[in-house]
Enzyme design. Structure first.
Site: not given
Ligand code: AMP
Ligand code: TRP
Length: 334
Positions: A111, A196, A199
């Site tokens: 990041k 990955k 969002k």
């Molecule tokens: P975040 O959007 O970073 O707050 O992630 C929230 C949850 O979604 C966490 O448990 C992440 O590990 C999961 N997550 C985010 N992006 C991915 C992805 N591309 N594949 C699988 N899990 C994801």
């Protein structure tokens, strides 16, 4: 019954990655666990954000989680900034965690990129706040996507050092077990199989958002990057084919099955047919969630009431634990 905690940043519409890596598992775990789910708005300000949209993004995240099947009666659903126990414990744990441990965090390196000197101190201590989120409830299981594995190892290291330093090795904080489940624990970008799905990716074509309409989903899947070979008939044939592997993993997760079963039906054929089947499957499963989310967002007062109630129930669980931690480190109580 084991206690679950997990969180998601309210930094935009959740993606198919969030759904398959995390949220879908959160929904299933409600059947046999005590579940606490959190929109982590404190984490969301560790990188530049717009104060005018954060509150609404937090509501939208709550609506998305409810629409996806989180039941705010059975589970606790709240936003992090409303429960002050998180930051109180986070400060104590910042004084337990070692700089050397934080320096190893690969997500920080990703990041921060080349601009390391110029990112917020909050981004650096982000995983300590995450440890506090979990430990302040003595939660023992944490369902997340694969990218959070290292953060959970760090949380266990911090908990162990706290126990050693302040409790003579007694397990005041329990061991946390990561639950990284299913064939889509790491969903990749539709444009680049080495990145990955996120969002915050600048390209909307790289992801499926839970609110995408059927035409958008179909178009994004049709345009998803692939290679010229037909699909293999066995999972071993997906090695070194990250884009193919990603689409098969998404299909398998959506159907609640595994790679081998999907390839038994679709292997040996070109991507055209498979992409049509995948788009149909995604539309069938995601459209009801998008519809329900829109319905919920028409009534923000109800969402706010759900979050207020969740914060109260969360505080009631966290308060005695953070007070005990404050006592263990020796603060004066008058
Ligand atoms: P975040 O959007 O970073 O707050 O992630 C929230 C949850 O979604 C966490 O448990 C992440 O590990 C999961 N997550 C985010 N992006 C991915 C992805 N591309 N594949 C699988 N899990 C994801
Ligand atoms: N860091 C997690 C992510 O970006 C979100 C998060 C914050 C979290 N606190 C947590 C996940 C506690 C699990 C448990 O994906």
């Amino acid at each position: 019954m084991q206690r679950i905690f997990s969180g998601i940043q309210p930094t935009g519409i959740p993606t198919l990655g969030n759904y398959l890596g995390a949220v879908r598992n959160w929904v299933k775990l409600q059947d046999d666990h005590e579940c606490i789910y959190c929109a982590v708005d404190l984490h969301a300000i560790t990188q530049p954000h717009d104060p005018k949209t954060l509150a609404q993004a937090t509501r939208e995240m709550a609506a998305a989680l409810i629409a996806a099947g989180i039941d705010p009666q059975r589970s606790i659903l709240f936003h992090q900034s409303a429960v002050h126990a998180h930051v109180r414990l986070a400060w104590i744990l910042e004084c337990v965690a070692r700089i050397g441990w934080l320096n190893r965090m690969t997500q920080f390196k990703d990041k921060a990129g080349k601009d390391r000197e110029n990112v917020s101190a909050g981004l650096y201590t982000y995983p300590v706040l995450m440890a506090a989120d979990i430990l302040v409830y003595h939660a023992t299981r944490v369902p997340v996507g694969d990218d959070q594995r290292q953060h959970l190892e760090l949380a266990n290291d911090i908990a162990q050092k706290f126990n050693f330093d302040f409790c003579g090795g007694e397990p005041f904080f329990p061991v946390i077990e990561p639950l990284i489940l299913g064939p889509a624990a790491r969903v990749m970008s539709l444009r680049d199989g080495s990145k990955k799905m996120s969002k915050s990716d600048p390209s909307d074509q790289s992801r499926i958002n839970l609110t995408d309409d059927p035409d958008t989903i179909a178009l994004k899947i049709r345009r998803a990057k692939t290679d010229p070979e037909p699909l293999p008939t066995e999972p071993a044939g997906l090695e070194s084919r990250p884009e193919a592997r990603n689409l098969v993993g998404i299909y398998a997760a959506m159907e609640d099955t595994d790679y081998a079963t999907v390839l038994r039906t679709h292997g040996g054929r070109g991507f055209g047919d498979f992409k049509r089947a995948l788009a149909d499957l995604l539309i069938a499963k995601l459209s009801p969630i998008a519809g329900e989310m829109r319905r919920l967002l028409d009534d923000t007062a109800t969402i706010d009431a759900i979050l207020r109630d969740g914060a109260q129930r969360a505080s009631a669980l966290a308060e005695p634990i953070v007070q005990e931690a404050e006592k263990l480190v020796g603060f004066l109580r008058v």
